[in-house]
Each structure stands twice: as C-alpha cells, then as structure tokens.
Write a protein that holds these residues in place. Sequence first.
Motif, short mmCIF file in Angstrom:
data_model
loop_
_atom_site.label_atom_id
_atom_site.label_comp_id
_atom_site.label_asym_id
_atom_site.label_seq_id
_atom_site.Cartn_x
_atom_site.Cartn_y
_atom_site.Cartn_z
N THR A 151 -11.90 10.41 9.40
CA THR A 151 -12.82 11.45 9.85
C THR A 151 -12.43 12.85 9.38
N ASP A 152 -11.26 12.99 8.78
CA ASP A 152 -10.82 14.27 8.23
C ASP A 152 -11.37 14.35 6.80
N SER A 153 -12.34 15.20 6.57
CA SER A 153 -13.04 15.23 5.29
C SER A 153 -12.30 15.95 4.17
N ARG A 154 -11.14 16.51 4.47
CA ARG A 154 -10.40 17.22 3.42
C ARG A 154 -9.95 16.25 2.33
N PRO A 155 -9.83 16.75 1.09
CA PRO A 155 -9.22 15.92 0.04
C PRO A 155 -7.74 15.70 0.36
N TYR A 156 -7.25 14.54 -0.01
CA TYR A 156 -5.85 14.19 0.25
C TYR A 156 -5.11 13.88 -1.04
N THR A 157 -3.80 14.05 -0.96
CA THR A 157 -2.87 13.74 -2.04
C THR A 157 -1.80 12.82 -1.46
N VAL A 158 -1.29 11.93 -2.29
CA VAL A 158 -0.16 11.09 -1.91
C VAL A 158 1.06 11.58 -2.67
N LEU A 159 2.13 11.90 -1.93
CA LEU A 159 3.39 12.27 -2.56
C LEU A 159 4.22 11.01 -2.74
N VAL A 160 4.76 10.85 -3.93
CA VAL A 160 5.66 9.74 -4.24
C VAL A 160 7.08 10.27 -4.07
N LEU A 161 7.79 9.72 -3.09
CA LEU A 161 9.13 10.23 -2.75
C LEU A 161 10.21 9.25 -3.17
N HIS A 162 11.26 9.78 -3.78
CA HIS A 162 12.44 8.98 -4.11
C HIS A 162 13.37 9.07 -2.91
N VAL A 163 13.49 7.99 -2.19
CA VAL A 163 14.18 7.99 -0.89
C VAL A 163 15.63 8.46 -1.01
N PHE A 188 -11.07 5.79 2.81
CA PHE A 188 -10.10 5.84 1.72
C PHE A 188 -10.21 4.52 0.96
N ILE A 189 -10.43 4.59 -0.36
CA ILE A 189 -10.66 3.37 -1.14
C ILE A 189 -9.61 3.11 -2.20
N GLY A 190 -8.76 4.06 -2.50
CA GLY A 190 -7.72 3.81 -3.49
C GLY A 190 -6.97 5.05 -3.90
N PHE A 191 -6.00 4.81 -4.77
CA PHE A 191 -5.13 5.88 -5.25
C PHE A 191 -5.00 5.73 -6.76
N ARG A 192 -4.87 6.87 -7.44
CA ARG A 192 -4.67 6.83 -8.89
C ARG A 192 -3.74 7.96 -9.29
N LEU A 198 -0.47 2.03 3.05
CA LEU A 198 -0.89 3.42 3.19
C LEU A 198 -2.41 3.52 3.27
N LEU A 199 -3.11 2.69 2.53
CA LEU A 199 -4.57 2.68 2.59
C LEU A 199 -5.05 2.34 4.01
N GLU A 200 -4.39 1.36 4.63
CA GLU A 200 -4.72 1.00 6.02
C GLU A 200 -4.47 2.16 6.97
N VAL A 201 -3.32 2.81 6.82
CA VAL A 201 -2.96 3.94 7.68
C VAL A 201 -3.95 5.09 7.51
N ALA A 202 -4.29 5.38 6.26
CA ALA A 202 -5.21 6.48 5.99
C ALA A 202 -6.56 6.25 6.67
N ASN A 203 -7.06 5.03 6.58
CA ASN A 203 -8.35 4.73 7.19
C ASN A 203 -8.28 4.67 8.71
N MET A 204 -7.12 4.32 9.25
CA MET A 204 -6.96 4.25 10.70
C MET A 204 -6.90 5.65 11.32
N PHE A 205 -6.22 6.59 10.63
CA PHE A 205 -5.95 7.88 11.26
C PHE A 205 -6.68 9.08 10.64
N TYR A 206 -7.10 8.99 9.38
CA TYR A 206 -7.60 10.19 8.69
C TYR A 206 -9.01 10.06 8.13
N ARG A 229 -12.04 8.44 -2.24
CA ARG A 229 -12.71 8.17 -0.97
C ARG A 229 -14.19 7.88 -1.20
N ALA A 230 -14.75 7.09 -0.32
CA ALA A 230 -16.19 6.82 -0.33
C ALA A 230 -16.91 7.98 0.36
#
Length: 126
Positions: A64-76, A118-122, A54-62, A112-113
Amino acid sequence: MTMQRSADEAKQAGVTYHLVPSTVWDARKSEPQYVPEAYDVDGFIHCTNGLDQLLEVANMFYKTDSRPYTVLVLHVADIMSPVRYDDADEIFPHIYGPLNTSAVRGQLTVDRASDGTFIGFRHSPR
C-alpha cells in the motif's frame, strides 16, 4: 552481480537484501552510515535472505506504500554493526546499529504492478 533467489543461496553467497524507499536511499546513500525510517521504532535494520522471500515480505508489508522502492544488496561480512538472526530459519537477519554504506555492493530496481503489488527485481542501471 548474481541475484540470489533463495534464502540458502543468499546465505551461502554472504549476501542479504534490504528494501528501502528509493527517495530515502537517494537522500542517504552518500553518507558513511544509513538507518531506515523505522529504525527508532524497530531498533534494528530489517534484511531478508533471498529475493523470493523479499518479494513476499514486500507484498505483505509495503504493497500500500506507493513510493518507488530500491533493494540494497549487502555483503554481510562487511557490515560493521552486529548482525543477528532472530528467526529460527535464519532468513531474516537484523542489523543492530547503523549500516555502513560501504557494505552495499549493489542496488536492484523494484518492479510493481499498477495495484502496488511487488512483482520482481532487476539490476539497476549504473
């Protein structure tokens, strides 16, 4: 809640992750169903197994989008719409329909830096 770093760990735990602008999620999280901003264009909800991926995807696509982001943890297993892998490595599940918000098991804060990287999730505070 344990964070699944690799795609295999996430899949074995029955968890996938969805990256969403925080303001979008905050506006929609109390609804019974959620669809992202690009749903009408994409026709599905993008998810990623594993936080490293997800970190790779975030940096590849998002980056340049300066908005704050959240990661949803989904139970499949709790997702009511069809979930399908369209990639051979089964890292990127797609949800073909709205996401029932009852499948959201937690949220992660995105770090984010200053340049937008995108540098990590907590874990998000409750």
